[in-house]
Scaffold this motif. Structure first.
Motif, PDB file in Angstrom:
ATOM      1  N   MET A   1       0.839  -1.178   0.000  1.00 14.65           N
ATOM      2  CA  MET A   1       0.000   0.000   0.000  1.00 14.65           C
ATOM      3  C   MET A   1       0.880   1.234   0.000  1.00 14.65           C
ATOM      4  N   LEU A   2       0.687   2.094  -0.927  1.00  9.76           N
ATOM      5  CA  LEU A   2       1.475   3.303  -1.055  1.00  9.76           C
ATOM      6  C   LEU A   2       0.727   4.464  -0.433  1.00  9.76           C
ATOM      7  N   LEU A   3       1.388   5.170   0.482  1.00  7.07           N
ATOM      8  CA  LEU A   3       0.775   6.328   1.115  1.00  7.07           C
ATOM      9  C   LEU A   3       1.132   7.578   0.341  1.00  7.07           C
ATOM     10  N   SER A   4       0.172   8.450   0.186  1.00  7.95           N
ATOM     11  CA  SER A   4       0.459   9.730  -0.447  1.00  7.95           C
ATOM     12  C   SER A   4      -0.211  10.824   0.358  1.00  7.95           C
ATOM     13  N   LEU A   5       0.481  11.929   0.488  1.00  6.61           N
ATOM     14  CA  LEU A   5      -0.046  13.042   1.258  1.00  6.61           C
ATOM     15  C   LEU A   5      -0.988  13.889   0.417  1.00  6.61           C
ATOM     16  N   PRO A   6      -2.109  14.296   0.986  1.00  6.65           N
ATOM     17  CA  PRO A   6      -2.967  15.247   0.281  1.00  6.65           C
ATOM     18  C   PRO A   6      -2.256  16.588   0.153  1.00  6.65           C
ATOM     19  N   ILE A   7      -2.737  17.417  -0.726  1.00 11.02           N
ATOM     20  CA  ILE A   7      -2.145  18.731  -0.965  1.00 11.02           C
ATOM     21  C   ILE A   7      -2.269  19.580   0.291  1.00 11.02           C
ATOM     22  N   LYS A   8      -1.232  20.353   0.598  1.00  9.93           N
ATOM     23  CA  LYS A   8      -1.271  21.244   1.751  1.00  9.93           C
ATOM     24  C   LYS A   8      -2.193  22.426   1.464  1.00  9.93           C
ATOM     25  N   ILE A  26      -1.715  10.240   8.299  1.00 12.87           N
ATOM     26  CA  ILE A  26      -0.500   9.879   7.555  1.00 12.87           C
ATOM     27  C   ILE A  26       0.733  10.480   8.218  1.00 12.87           C
ATOM     28  N   GLU A  27       0.628  11.719   8.665  1.00 10.16           N
ATOM     29  CA  GLU A  27       1.761  12.366   9.334  1.00 10.16           C
ATOM     30  C   GLU A  27       2.118  11.635  10.635  1.00 10.16           C
ATOM     31  N   HIS A  28       1.122  11.130  11.349  1.00  7.76           N
ATOM     32  CA  HIS A  28       1.392  10.374  12.566  1.00  7.76           C
ATOM     33  C   HIS A  28       2.138   9.077  12.255  1.00  7.76           C
ATOM     34  N   VAL A  29       1.769   8.408  11.175  1.00  5.44           N
ATOM     35  CA  VAL A  29       2.472   7.181  10.775  1.00  5.44           C
ATOM     36  C   VAL A  29       3.923   7.500  10.438  1.00  5.44           C
ATOM     37  N   PHE A  30       4.154   8.558   9.681  1.00  9.11           N
ATOM     38  CA  PHE A  30       5.533   8.934   9.350  1.00  9.11           C
ATOM     39  C   PHE A  30       6.329   9.265  10.613  1.00  9.11           C
ATOM     40  N   GLY A  31       5.696   9.937  11.546  1.00 12.06           N
ATOM     41  CA  GLY A  31       6.366  10.255  12.804  1.00 12.06           C
ATOM     42  C   GLY A  31       6.756   9.013  13.578  1.00 12.06           C
ATOM     43  N   LEU A  56      10.954  -4.359   6.644  1.00 14.10           N
ATOM     44  CA  LEU A  56      11.080  -4.891   8.003  1.00 14.10           C
ATOM     45  C   LEU A  56      10.542  -3.905   9.036  1.00 14.10           C
ATOM     46  N   ILE A  57      10.866  -2.634   8.868  1.00 12.89           N
ATOM     47  CA  ILE A  57      10.410  -1.617   9.814  1.00 12.89           C
ATOM     48  C   ILE A  57       8.899  -1.457   9.754  1.00 12.89           C
ATOM     49  N   THR A  58       8.336  -1.451   8.555  1.00 20.65           N
ATOM     50  CA  THR A  58       6.874  -1.333   8.450  1.00 20.65           C
ATOM     51  C   THR A  58       6.193  -2.590   8.990  1.00 20.65           C
ATOM     52  N   GLY A  59       6.838  -3.737   8.853  1.00 19.34           N
ATOM     53  CA  GLY A  59       6.303  -4.963   9.440  1.00 19.34           C
ATOM     54  C   GLY A  59       6.257  -4.883  10.955  1.00 19.34           C
ATOM     55  N   ILE A  60       7.308  -4.345  11.553  1.00 16.97           N
ATOM     56  CA  ILE A  60       7.333  -4.159  13.007  1.00 16.97           C
ATOM     57  C   ILE A  60       6.233  -3.194  13.429  1.00 16.97           C
ATOM     58  N   TYR A  61       6.076  -2.118  12.681  1.00 18.10           N
ATOM     59  CA  TYR A  61       5.030  -1.129  12.988  1.00 18.10           C
ATOM     60  C   TYR A  61       3.641  -1.760  12.886  1.00 18.10           C
ATOM     61  N   ASN A  62       3.406  -2.537  11.846  1.00 21.60           N
ATOM     62  CA  ASN A  62       2.106  -3.202  11.681  1.00 21.60           C
ATOM     63  C   ASN A  62       1.860  -4.226  12.783  1.00 21.60           C
ATOM     64  N   LEU A  63       2.902  -4.905  13.236  1.00 24.85           N
ATOM     65  CA  LEU A  63       2.771  -5.848  14.337  1.00 24.85           C
ATOM     66  C   LEU A  63       2.357  -5.125  15.609  1.00 24.85           C
ATOM     67  N   GLU A  64       3.001  -3.967  15.868  1.00 22.10           N
ATOM     68  CA  GLU A  64       2.631  -3.176  17.037  1.00 22.10           C
ATOM     69  C   GLU A  64       1.177  -2.731  16.959  1.00 22.10           C
ATOM     70  N   LEU A  65       0.722  -2.342  15.782  1.00 25.64           N
ATOM     71  CA  LEU A  65      -0.668  -1.905  15.619  1.00 25.64           C
ATOM     72  C   LEU A  65      -1.640  -3.052  15.874  1.00 25.64           C
ATOM     73  N   SER A  66      -1.291  -4.237  15.416  1.00 30.84           N
ATOM     74  CA  SER A  66      -2.197  -5.376  15.586  1.00 30.84           C
ATOM     75  C   SER A  66      -2.291  -5.831  17.037  1.00 30.84           C
ATOM     76  N   GLN A  67      -1.289  -5.520  17.844  1.00 27.71           N
ATOM     77  CA  GLN A  67      -1.291  -5.943  19.237  1.00 27.71           C
ATOM     78  C   GLN A  67      -1.975  -4.948  20.157  1.00 27.71           C
ATOM     79  N   LYS A  68      -2.338  -3.784  19.643  1.00 28.61           N
ATOM     80  CA  LYS A  68      -3.014  -2.767  20.477  1.00 28.61           C
ATOM     81  C   LYS A  68      -4.446  -3.093  20.693  1.00 28.61           C
TER      82      LYS A  68
END
Length: 68
Positions: A1-8, A26-31, A56-68
């Protein structure tokens, strides 16, 4: 899944509230991903391995999200 930012928003033109919600999410995910120092700064390793490390990093992030 590709994330894209809406226009400012411009000074004279406000964004739709729905776009603001999406942009904030989206900004929170990037943070959160930038807590991994390898993504926070300039990448200085082999370019060939960037995709693997990012996956690998996004996999770790997704794992953390699934455990919440």
């Amino acid at each position: 899944m590709l994330l894209s930012l809406p226009i400012k928003a411009k000074r004279y033109c406000k964004l739709d509230p729905e776009l603001n919600k999406r942009r904030i999410g989206i900004e929170h995910v990037f943070g959160r991903l930038k807590t991994f120092k390898i993504l926070a700064g300039r990448y200085r390793n082999r370019a060939k391995r960037l995709g693997l490390r990012f996956s690998l990093i996004t996999g770790i992030y997704n794992l953390e999200l699934s455990q919440k």
